[in-house]
Design an enzyme around this catalytic site. Structure first.
Site, PDB file in Angstrom:
ATOM      1  N   SER A 145       0.846  -1.206   0.000  1.00 23.09           N
ATOM      2  CA  SER A 145       0.000   0.000   0.000  1.00 23.09           C
ATOM      3  C   SER A 145       0.876   1.248   0.000  1.00 23.09           C
ATOM      4  CB  SER A 145      -0.871   0.018   1.259  1.00 23.09           C
ATOM      5  OG  SER A 145      -1.560   1.245   1.375  1.00 23.09           O
ATOM      6  N   TYR A 197      -2.003   0.137  10.483  1.00 19.39           N
ATOM      7  CA  TYR A 197      -2.051  -0.356   9.101  1.00 19.39           C
ATOM      8  C   TYR A 197      -0.738   0.001   8.399  1.00 19.39           C
ATOM      9  CZ  TYR A 197      -3.606  -1.040   4.273  1.00 19.39           C
ATOM     10  OH  TYR A 197      -3.713  -1.466   2.968  1.00 19.39           O
TER      11      TYR A 197
HETATM   12  N1  LIG Z   1      -8.668  -0.972  -1.099  1.00 18.71           N
HETATM   13  C1  LIG Z   1      -7.661  -0.130  -0.911  1.00 18.71           C
HETATM   14  O1  LIG Z   1      -7.827   1.114  -0.862  1.00 18.71           O
HETATM   15  C2  LIG Z   1      -6.269  -0.653  -0.814  1.00 18.71           C
HETATM   16  C3  LIG Z   1      -5.207   0.243  -1.012  1.00 18.71           C
HETATM   17  C4  LIG Z   1      -3.894  -0.223  -0.902  1.00 18.71           C
HETATM   18  C5  LIG Z   1      -3.670  -1.554  -0.616  1.00 18.71           C
HETATM   19  N2  LIG Z   1      -4.720  -2.409  -0.409  1.00 18.71           N
HETATM   20  C6  LIG Z   1      -4.397  -3.797  -0.092  1.00 18.71           C
HETATM   21  O2  LIG Z   1      -4.940  -4.618  -1.085  1.00 18.71           O
HETATM   22  C7  LIG Z   1      -5.129  -5.924  -0.561  1.00 18.71           C
HETATM   23  C8  LIG Z   1      -6.495  -6.419  -0.986  1.00 18.71           C
HETATM   24  O3  LIG Z   1      -7.475  -5.591  -0.404  1.00 18.71           O
HETATM   25  P1  LIG Z   1      -8.805  -5.160  -1.172  1.00 18.71           P
HETATM   26  O4  LIG Z   1      -8.782  -3.683  -1.313  1.00 18.71           O
HETATM   27  O5  LIG Z   1      -9.016  -5.995  -2.348  1.00 18.71           O
HETATM   28  O6  LIG Z   1      -9.880  -5.452  -0.021  1.00 18.71           O
HETATM   29  P2  LIG Z   1     -10.989  -6.580   0.128  1.00 18.71           P
HETATM   30  O7  LIG Z   1     -11.979  -6.482  -0.979  1.00 18.71           O
HETATM   31  O8  LIG Z   1     -11.465  -6.451   1.526  1.00 18.71           O
HETATM   32  O9  LIG Z   1     -10.158  -7.924  -0.063  1.00 18.71           O
HETATM   33  C9  LIG Z   1      -9.335  -8.445   0.935  1.00 18.71           C
HETATM   34  C10 LIG Z   1      -9.146  -9.917   0.656  1.00 18.71           C
HETATM   35  O10 LIG Z   1      -8.291 -10.471   1.669  1.00 18.71           O
HETATM   36  C11 LIG Z   1      -8.938 -11.603   2.213  1.00 18.71           C
HETATM   37  N3  LIG Z   1      -8.525 -11.793   3.591  1.00 18.71           N
HETATM   38  C12 LIG Z   1      -8.700 -10.961   4.650  1.00 18.71           C
HETATM   39  N4  LIG Z   1      -8.186 -11.531   5.752  1.00 18.71           N
HETATM   40  C13 LIG Z   1      -7.682 -12.721   5.368  1.00 18.71           C
HETATM   41  C14 LIG Z   1      -7.026 -13.777   6.046  1.00 18.71           C
HETATM   42  N5  LIG Z   1      -6.777 -13.725   7.362  1.00 18.71           N
HETATM   43  N6  LIG Z   1      -6.647 -14.871   5.346  1.00 18.71           N
HETATM   44  C15 LIG Z   1      -6.893 -14.947   4.028  1.00 18.71           C
HETATM   45  N7  LIG Z   1      -7.514 -14.000   3.328  1.00 18.71           N
HETATM   46  C16 LIG Z   1      -7.899 -12.900   4.008  1.00 18.71           C
HETATM   47  C17 LIG Z   1     -10.434 -11.364   2.039  1.00 18.71           C
HETATM   48  O11 LIG Z   1     -11.146 -12.583   1.897  1.00 18.71           O
HETATM   49  P3  LIG Z   1     -11.885 -13.354   3.083  1.00 18.71           P
HETATM   50  O12 LIG Z   1     -12.654 -12.323   3.861  1.00 18.71           O
HETATM   51  O13 LIG Z   1     -12.736 -14.345   2.335  1.00 18.71           O
HETATM   52  O14 LIG Z   1     -10.786 -13.994   3.857  1.00 18.71           O
HETATM   53  C18 LIG Z   1     -10.449 -10.678   0.683  1.00 18.71           C
HETATM   54  O15 LIG Z   1     -10.451 -11.626  -0.355  1.00 18.71           O
HETATM   55  C19 LIG Z   1      -4.919  -5.819   0.942  1.00 18.71           C
HETATM   56  O16 LIG Z   1      -3.653  -6.326   1.274  1.00 18.71           O
HETATM   57  C20 LIG Z   1      -4.973  -4.327   1.206  1.00 18.71           C
HETATM   58  O17 LIG Z   1      -4.208  -3.962   2.311  1.00 18.71           O
HETATM   59  C21 LIG Z   1      -6.004  -1.994  -0.507  1.00 18.71           C
END
Ligand SMILES: NC(=O)c1ccc[n+]([C@@H]2O[C@H](COP(=O)([O-])OP(=O)(O)OC[C@H]3O[C@@H](n4cnc5c(N)ncnc54)[C@H](OP(=O)(O)O)[C@@H]3O)[C@@H](O)[C@H]2O)c1
Length: 235
Positions: free
Chosen positions: A133, A146
């Site tokens: 991130s 975070y």
């Molecule tokens: N959205 C943003 O603004 C943003 C910005 C920068 C970086 N990111 C990063 O991008 C990545 C993906 O996030 P996203 O934005 O796509 O959010 P999201 O839609 O909430 O997806 C997160 C994914 O991680 C899984 N997850 C959460 N806890 C887990 C665990 N303990 N074991 C295995 N899987 C787990 C969730 O699936 P389950 O609930 O089914 O486990 C889901 O598939 C994250 O690392 C986040 O920090 C996001």
């Protein structure tokens, strides 16, 4: 033939958002897929292995890795994407959210790499991609824990690159700004936030992952920071 045609890719956190978009993008490019998340499921991708895998549990990470190698015979690409976020001033942060962010984002990544790296080292051309991130490069206000977890990911990958590039494993870190997903919903973001409309789409980050893993083997993308046009956090 695409540069990922026939390669075996394991994606953590594949059930929604960036992970789901990445799984679909890699499948469209011809990869064979092993998908893990707490919800499990194969996203309806033909031939994909979908398995429940909580990255906080090293046994479940080992089991997904073993199932992938058992099914496909190899592992060439790992996308360590599973992650959680919760925003707020440090002292107001729910202690459970503190534990969950460190356990998922930091320890979950380490468990994922520990389980999969022995297989990547056997691949003819391996890629390890971590979805970190901008919070792991800048440290935004209200995101202290975070950001700590994402700085840990960035530091881990910077160090790991030194160790692995000569052995043919490319380490790439994607550092997105805001992406409109389920991320941090009810924990600092809410569905009606006007900011969401200006955020990036998960497919845009998936494109960046595909970009990293389809580079010619002459070079590697170490870190890619990707921000929405409305984001001035690099200024
Ligand atoms: N959205 C943003 O603004 C943003 C910005 C920068 C970086 N990111 C990063 O991008 C990545 C993906 O996030 P996203 O934005 O796509 O959010 P999201 O839609 O909430 O997806 C997160 C994914 O991680 C899984 N997850 C959460 N806890 C887990 C665990 N303990 N074991 C295995 N899987 C787990 C969730 O699936 P389950 O609930 O089914 O486990 C889901 O598939 C994250 O690392 C986040 O920090 C996001």
């Amino acid at each position: 033939m695409s540069a990922v045609e026939g390669r075996v890719a394991l994606v953590t956190g594949a059930s929604s958002g960036i992970g789901s978009a990445t799984a679909h993008a890699l499948a469209a490019a011809g990869a064979r897929l092993a998908l893990g998340s707490r919800r499990g499921g194969d996203l309806g991708i033909e031939g994909a292995l979908g398995q429940v895998c909580d990255v906080r549990d090293p046994g479940q990470v080992d089991a997904l890795t073993a199932a992938a190698v058992d099914r496909f015979g190899a592992l060439d690409i790992v996308v360590a994407n599973a992650g959680v976020g919760a925003y707020g001033d440090f002292l107001s942060l729910d202690p459970e959210h503190l534990e969950e962010m460190i356990d998922t984002n930091v320890k979950g990544l380490l468990y994922t790499v520990r389980a999969t790296l022995p297989h990547l080292l056997k691949s003819e051309g391996a890629d390890l991609v971590v979805v970190a991130s901008i919070a792991g490069q800048r440290g935004p206000e209200g995101e202290a824990v975070y950001a700590a977890s994402k700085f840990a990911q960035v530091g881990f990958m910077r160090s790991l690159d030194h160790e692995l590039y000569r052995q043919g494993v490319r380490c790439s870190t994607i550092a997105p700004g805001g992406v409109h997903t389920e991320f941090a919903m009810g924990r600092g973001r809410s569905p009606g936030d006007p900011d969401l409309a200006e955020m990036m789409r998960p497919q845009e980050i998936a494109d960046a992952v595909v970009h990293c893993v389809t580079r010619p083997r002459t070079h590697r993308v170490l870190e890619a920071t990707i921000l929405p046009m409305s984001d001035d956090s690099m200024n």
